[in-house]
Design a protein around this motif. Structure first.
Motif, short mmCIF file in Angstrom:
data_model
loop_
_atom_site.label_atom_id
_atom_site.label_comp_id
_atom_site.label_asym_id
_atom_site.label_seq_id
_atom_site.Cartn_x
_atom_site.Cartn_y
_atom_site.Cartn_z
N ASN A 1 11.10 3.71 6.07
CA ASN A 1 11.22 2.11 5.41
C ASN A 1 9.86 1.37 5.89
O ASN A 1 9.25 1.99 7.25
CB ASN A 1 12.21 1.51 5.53
CG ASN A 1 12.40 0.85 7.13
OD1 ASN A 1 13.28 2.43 7.58
ND2 ASN A 1 12.54 -0.87 7.33
N GLY A 2 9.13 0.62 5.37
CA GLY A 2 8.44 0.18 6.30
C GLY A 2 7.42 -1.65 5.06
O GLY A 2 7.99 -1.64 3.94
N PRO A 3 6.74 -1.89 5.73
CA PRO A 3 6.51 -3.33 5.41
C PRO A 3 5.42 -2.79 4.21
O PRO A 3 4.42 -2.32 4.51
CB PRO A 3 5.51 -4.32 6.03
CG PRO A 3 5.50 -3.12 7.43
CD PRO A 3 6.52 -2.49 6.76
N GLY A 4 5.13 -4.33 3.45
CA GLY A 4 3.35 -3.61 2.70
C GLY A 4 3.14 -3.45 1.34
O GLY A 4 4.70 -2.81 1.23
N ASP A 5 2.23 -3.43 0.96
CA ASP A 5 1.49 -2.12 -0.27
C ASP A 5 1.56 -0.68 0.34
O ASP A 5 0.53 -0.52 0.81
CB ASP A 5 0.23 -3.12 -0.89
CG ASP A 5 -0.20 -2.50 -1.74
OD1 ASP A 5 -0.22 -0.96 -1.83
OD2 ASP A 5 -1.20 -2.70 -2.29
N ILE B 1 12.86 6.65 2.64
CA ILE B 1 14.06 6.01 2.25
C ILE B 1 12.70 4.62 2.26
O ILE B 1 11.87 4.51 2.71
CB ILE B 1 14.46 5.41 3.03
CG1 ILE B 1 15.60 5.81 3.43
CG2 ILE B 1 15.53 3.75 2.86
CD1 ILE B 1 16.96 6.14 4.92
N CYS B 2 12.53 4.07 1.21
CA CYS B 2 12.49 3.05 0.44
C CYS B 2 10.58 3.22 0.59
O CYS B 2 9.59 3.25 -0.46
CB CYS B 2 12.78 1.53 1.48
SG CYS B 2 12.25 0.67 0.42
N MET B 3 10.00 2.75 1.33
CA MET B 3 8.23 2.87 1.56
C MET B 3 8.22 4.25 1.99
O MET B 3 7.14 4.99 1.40
CB MET B 3 8.36 2.43 3.15
CG MET B 3 6.15 3.14 3.67
SD MET B 3 4.98 2.03 2.07
CE MET B 3 4.68 0.12 2.75
N GLN C 1 19.30 -2.53 -0.92
CA GLN C 1 17.58 -2.79 -0.78
C GLN C 1 16.91 -3.71 -0.43
O GLN C 1 17.44 -4.63 -1.16
CB GLN C 1 16.98 -2.03 -1.81
CG GLN C 1 17.82 -2.86 -3.59
CD GLN C 1 17.48 -1.80 -4.64
OE1 GLN C 1 16.11 -1.74 -5.19
NE2 GLN C 1 18.38 -0.74 -4.87
N ASN C 2 15.73 -3.79 0.08
CA ASN C 2 14.13 -4.56 -0.29
C ASN C 2 13.11 -4.06 -0.72
O ASN C 2 12.85 -3.70 0.21
CB ASN C 2 14.76 -5.38 0.95
CG ASN C 2 13.83 -4.90 2.22
OD1 ASN C 2 13.09 -4.18 2.38
ND2 ASN C 2 14.84 -4.02 2.52
N HIS C 3 12.51 -4.40 -2.09
CA HIS C 3 11.50 -3.91 -2.05
C HIS C 3 10.62 -4.45 -2.82
O HIS C 3 11.70 -5.04 -3.99
CB HIS C 3 10.87 -2.35 -2.45
CG HIS C 3 12.27 -2.10 -3.15
ND1 HIS C 3 11.15 -1.56 -4.61
CD2 HIS C 3 13.17 -1.82 -3.37
CE1 HIS C 3 12.39 -1.32 -5.62
NE2 HIS C 3 13.48 -1.33 -4.89
N GLY C 4 8.38 -4.36 -3.03
CA GLY C 4 8.31 -5.57 -3.92
C GLY C 4 7.92 -4.54 -4.70
O GLY C 4 6.67 -4.89 -5.11
N TYR C 5 7.73 -2.94 -4.07
CA TYR C 5 6.40 -2.84 -4.58
C TYR C 5 7.03 -1.42 -5.84
O TYR C 5 8.21 -1.31 -5.15
CB TYR C 5 5.59 -1.14 -3.75
CG TYR C 5 4.88 -2.85 -3.63
CD1 TYR C 5 3.43 -2.83 -3.90
CD2 TYR C 5 4.76 -3.56 -2.22
CE1 TYR C 5 2.58 -4.12 -4.05
CE2 TYR C 5 3.74 -4.64 -1.74
CZ TYR C 5 2.08 -4.60 -2.63
OH TYR C 5 1.66 -5.58 -2.32
N GLY C 6 6.74 -0.64 -6.25
CA GLY C 6 7.80 0.41 -7.22
C GLY C 6 6.56 1.38 -7.04
O GLY C 6 4.98 0.85 -7.82
N1 LIG Z 1 12.28 -1.93 2.53
C1 LIG Z 1 10.49 -0.89 2.20
O1 LIG Z 1 10.04 -0.35 2.57
C2 LIG Z 1 9.98 -2.10 1.42
C3 LIG Z 1 8.99 -0.98 0.97
C4 LIG Z 1 7.73 -2.14 0.56
N2 LIG Z 1 7.07 -2.91 1.70
C5 LIG Z 1 8.11 -2.79 -0.74
O2 LIG Z 1 8.08 -3.57 -0.63
O3 LIG Z 1 8.21 -2.02 -2.15
#
Ligand SMILES: NC(=O)CC[C@H](N)C(=O)O
Length: 393
Positions: A258-262, A288-290, A330-335
């Motif tokens: 996982n990780g932050p941002g775009d 996972i996620c990112m 979950q927590n994500h802003g991109y898909g």
């Molecule tokens: N939790 C995450 O890994 C988030 C992934 C990415 N930063 C998003 O917001 O979609």
């Protein structure tokens, strides 16, 4: 400074009175109304909307992307999840702080944070409706306000978080700032930066030395519980920087965190993963996620900004292959746009609320991902099983 009235409603014992009573010298043992001084600050949205709140964290102005999480618990975990870097987090659950904060310095036998997901608070700021300075939990050592102050993270209570959430829901991405009098700050977009580079490890670290399965884990801002669970499942985890060349490494499995941002800004990582996918290495790849987003981008799919993000602990997800449903955190802003997946790839999981992609898989190779957080805490643990590198179905 504004004076606000607080009703002392929680009496720990008639002898002691509550924590606030003790602070203000009410030793009568009976609850009472008293006034305290709380510093005010404003939440200012990019469209100029202003909301006044009362500070219970650090008194410093900050800017970020405004996001909301619908979880009922888990603020120590959420605040320390590096995926929230650059974000001002709104918690929709209205009473926050009543179970305090555990010892955030305590390490487990692997040297990982025992009670939180990373070494520091990662959010830029925190917004809540009601803040409980009075806390009670067997594992708590301090109040949420104390922790935020120590880590210099601003936080406001008295914010109408229900209204705020509706604004974010209707407008999609909203940039904002928490501004204290005399400390002006410009609103800025954290997603213009490669935030992964800010939170990733600078050197290779090994966890679970001597375990039979060597897993290279790309650190995009990994949560400590992910490493802990990989080790628990028999992995010797080699945590590597986000821009590490992967082809040159020897491993039994590759994990992308996982990780932050775009995700599209992490070009070096996308290219490195693409090389792995094109190399036809037989070892499994899991993200996972990112990690889902990076794998999908490396495969040639497209990412996009979700209208409001999915952040919570009760997001329903279906395994497309088996029809099995999971309640996920979950927590994500991109898909990832499932339709953009190239030939040879399929969606593996789908969100049962909004139909967005929740993971992908390669049709013939052992490559699979989850957009949700299968290991997440606080929240259910029923999806922990999918980190089994033997496969999912
Ligand atoms: N939790 C995450 O890994 C988030 C992934 C990415 N930063 C998003 O917001 O979609």
């Amino acid at each position: 400074m504004t004076k606000i009235l607080l009703a002392c409603s929680v009496v720990k014992s008639l002898r002691q009175g509550c924590v606030v009573c003790r602070k203000v010298g009410n030793t009568s043992g009976w609850p009472r109304l008293f006034s305290v001084k709380a510093q005010t600050a404003h939440l200012v949205l990019e469209d100029g909307t202003r909301m006044k709140g009362f500070s219970f964290g650090h008194s410093g102005s900050v800017a970020g992307e405004l996001v909301f999480n619908t979880g009922l618990v888990g603020y120590p975990e959420a605040l320390t999840d590096p995926s929230y870097r650059g974000q001002i987090l709104t918690l929709t659950y209205p009473i926050v702080g009543n179970y305090g904060v555990p010892n955030t310095q305590e390490l487990d036998e692997l040297g990982l944070r025992k009670h939180v997901e990373s070494a520091n608070i990662q959010v830029s700021g925190l917004l809540v409706q009601d803040y409980s300075n009075e806390y009670s939990h067997w594992n708590s050592v301090k109040s949420l306000g104390q922790w935020l102050q120590e880590e210099k993270v601003p936080a406001l209570f008295g914010i109408d978080t229900r209204m705020l959430t509706k604004i974010i829901r209707d407008k999609g991405t909203v940039l904002a700032k928490i501004e204290f009098d005399g400390q002006p700050i410009e609103i800025s977009d954290p997603n213009q930066k490669n935030l992964i580079a800010e939170v990733s490890t600078k050197e290779i670290k090994v966890f679970g030395k001597g375990n039979p399965i060597k897993v290279v884990a790309v650190d995009c801002g990994v949560k400590h519980n992910i490493i802990r669970l990989l080790v628990k499942q028999g992995a010797e985890v080699h945590l590597v920087p986000w821009d590490q060349d992967l082809l040159s490494l020897d491993y039994d499995g590759l994990f992308i965190s996982n990780g932050p941002g775009d995700p599209s800004l992490a070009e070096t990582l996308i290219n490195n993963v693409r090389k792995v996918l094109e190399s036809d290495r037989p070892q499994p790849v899991f993200g996972i996620c990112m990690g889902n987003q990076i794998t999908a981008l490396a495969a040639g799919a497209k990412s996009y900004k979700l209208p409001m993000g999915n952040r919570g602990q009760n997001q329903p997800v279906l395994n497309v292959m088996t029809g099995q449903a999971f309640i996920t955190a979950q927590n994500h802003g991109y898909g990832i746009d499932s339709k953009s997946l190239p030939a040879g790839w399929s969606p593996l999981f789908v969100n049962a609320n909004d139909g967005t992609n929740e993971g992908i898989m390669h049709n013939t190779k052992p490559v699979f991902t989850a957009q949700f957080h299968p290991e997440a805490k606080g929240g259910p643990t029923d999806t922990e099983v999918i980190k089994d590198f033997d496969g999912v179905a």
